[in-house]
Design a protein around this motif. Structure first.
Motif, short mmCIF file in Angstrom:
data_model
loop_
_atom_site.label_atom_id
_atom_site.label_comp_id
_atom_site.label_asym_id
_atom_site.label_seq_id
_atom_site.Cartn_x
_atom_site.Cartn_y
_atom_site.Cartn_z
N SER A 1 34.98 29.36 20.46
CA SER A 1 35.44 30.29 19.51
C SER A 1 36.50 30.87 18.69
CB SER A 1 34.25 31.17 20.18
OG SER A 1 33.25 30.92 20.92
N LEU A 2 37.25 30.84 19.52
CA LEU A 2 38.57 31.64 18.82
C LEU A 2 39.59 30.80 18.63
CD1 LEU A 2 40.21 33.52 22.31
CD2 LEU A 2 38.82 34.30 19.99
N ALA A 3 39.27 29.01 18.58
CA ALA A 3 40.21 28.48 17.56
C ALA A 3 38.45 28.30 16.26
CB ALA A 3 40.07 27.20 17.97
N LEU A 4 37.75 28.21 16.49
CA LEU A 4 36.83 27.89 15.80
C LEU A 4 37.18 28.60 14.15
CD1 LEU A 4 34.52 25.72 13.68
CD2 LEU A 4 33.14 27.37 15.00
N GLY A 5 37.68 30.18 15.07
CA GLY A 5 37.55 31.50 13.95
C GLY A 5 38.78 31.31 13.22
N GLN A 6 39.79 30.79 14.22
CA GLN A 6 41.44 30.91 13.75
C GLN A 6 41.08 29.60 12.18
OE1 GLN A 6 43.93 33.05 14.08
NE2 GLN A 6 44.47 31.75 12.33
N ALA A 7 40.21 28.93 12.82
CA ALA A 7 40.55 27.89 11.84
C ALA A 7 39.60 28.28 11.24
CB ALA A 7 39.54 26.21 12.39
N LEU A 8 38.92 28.19 10.86
CA LEU A 8 37.77 29.21 9.54
C LEU A 8 39.08 30.16 8.60
CD1 LEU A 8 34.05 29.31 11.16
CD2 LEU A 8 35.20 27.53 9.02
N GLU A 9 40.01 30.81 9.22
CA GLU A 9 39.75 32.11 8.97
C GLU A 9 40.98 31.84 7.94
OE1 GLU A 9 43.14 35.93 9.29
OE2 GLU A 9 41.69 35.04 10.89
N SER A 10 42.11 30.75 8.36
CA SER A 10 43.43 29.88 7.73
C SER A 10 42.72 29.22 6.47
CB SER A 10 44.18 28.47 8.95
OG SER A 10 44.56 29.70 10.17
N ALA A 11 41.15 28.44 6.52
CA ALA A 11 40.86 27.81 5.57
C ALA A 11 40.97 28.64 4.38
CB ALA A 11 39.83 26.92 6.00
N SER A 12 40.27 29.40 4.74
CA SER A 12 40.04 30.63 3.84
C SER A 12 40.78 31.32 3.00
CB SER A 12 38.66 31.96 4.77
OG SER A 12 39.35 32.19 4.69
N VAL A 13 42.46 31.45 3.80
CA VAL A 13 43.28 31.40 3.46
C VAL A 13 44.28 30.34 2.42
CG1 VAL A 13 45.64 32.16 3.91
CG2 VAL A 13 43.27 34.00 4.88
N LEU A 14 44.25 30.31 3.09
CA LEU A 14 44.32 28.92 1.92
C LEU A 14 43.98 28.24 1.62
CD1 LEU A 14 46.15 26.44 5.36
CD2 LEU A 14 47.51 27.57 4.01
N THR A 15 43.03 28.29 0.76
CA THR A 15 42.13 27.78 -0.09
C THR A 15 41.97 29.12 -1.00
OG1 THR A 15 40.03 28.83 0.78
CG2 THR A 15 40.54 25.95 0.83
N GLY A 16 42.10 30.18 -0.84
CA GLY A 16 41.85 31.43 -1.77
C GLY A 16 41.13 32.34 -1.86
N ILE A 17 39.88 31.43 -0.95
CA ILE A 17 39.34 32.73 -1.24
C ILE A 17 38.95 33.87 -0.17
CG2 ILE A 17 36.37 32.16 0.39
CD1 ILE A 17 36.70 29.12 0.29
N TRP A 18 39.67 33.98 0.52
CA TRP A 18 39.67 35.08 1.73
C TRP A 18 40.64 35.99 0.59
CZ3 TRP A 18 41.52 36.41 7.33
CH2 TRP A 18 41.34 37.19 7.45
N SER A 19 41.03 37.45 0.35
CA SER A 19 41.75 37.72 -0.08
C SER A 19 42.29 38.65 1.03
CB SER A 19 41.70 39.07 -1.76
OG SER A 19 42.30 39.84 -1.81
N TRP A 20 43.71 39.01 1.47
CA TRP A 20 44.09 39.42 2.51
C TRP A 20 44.11 41.24 2.06
CZ3 TRP A 20 44.54 39.04 7.14
CH2 TRP A 20 45.15 37.52 6.85
N THR A 21 44.27 41.76 0.30
CA THR A 21 43.97 43.00 -0.27
C THR A 21 43.36 43.88 0.39
OG1 THR A 21 43.44 42.36 -2.59
CG2 THR A 21 45.65 42.30 -1.65
N SER A 22 41.76 42.68 0.20
CA SER A 22 40.18 43.35 0.29
C SER A 22 40.00 43.68 1.82
CB SER A 22 39.01 42.61 -0.33
OG SER A 22 39.03 41.01 0.37
N THR A 23 40.97 42.97 2.74
CA THR A 23 40.49 42.84 3.33
C THR A 23 41.62 44.32 5.05
OG1 THR A 23 40.34 40.60 4.18
CG2 THR A 23 41.23 42.30 6.04
#
Length: 104
Positions: free
Chosen positions: A37-59
């Motif tokens: 679960s931790l590995a999958l969460g980290q992988a999905l978070e990293s993928a969303s940051v690298l692709t630009g889907i997730w914005s750190w500013t809104s978080t």
């Protein structure tokens, strides 16, 4: 939603949502699930940051707003945001929908 769907079903709701006690998992299975679960969460978070889907500013804005809230408000956000949403999702998809799909 899951409780309503289970209530409308002809099966008993505990059976429909698959909430009966089963065989307990060994400790190594719990550890493997935690690590996965931790590995999958980290992988999905990293993928969303690298692709630009997730914005750190809104978080950061959300974290800032929740940190300025009272302790009671923060506790309610954590309770309903983390526990209630996750539990409802698991009941609906694992209990209700997976049961429906496995019969078909």
């Amino acid at each position: 939603m899951s409780f309503l769907c289970a209530w409308l079903s002809p099966q008993p709701w505990r059976e429909r949502l698959r909430l009966q006690a089963g065989t307990p998992l060994p400790p190594r299975a719990w550890l493997a699930a935690l690590v996965a679960s931790l590995a999958l969460g980290q992988a999905l978070e990293s993928a969303s940051v690298l692709t630009g889907i997730w914005s750190w500013t809104s978080t950061l804005k959300g974290l800032e707003a929740s940190s300025q809230a009272s302790t009671g408000t923060f506790a309610m956000l954590m309770l309903f945001g983390a526990r209630a949403a996750g539990t409802a999702e698991e009941l609906f998809f694992r209990g209700y929908m997976q049961g429906v799909r496995s019969r078909r």
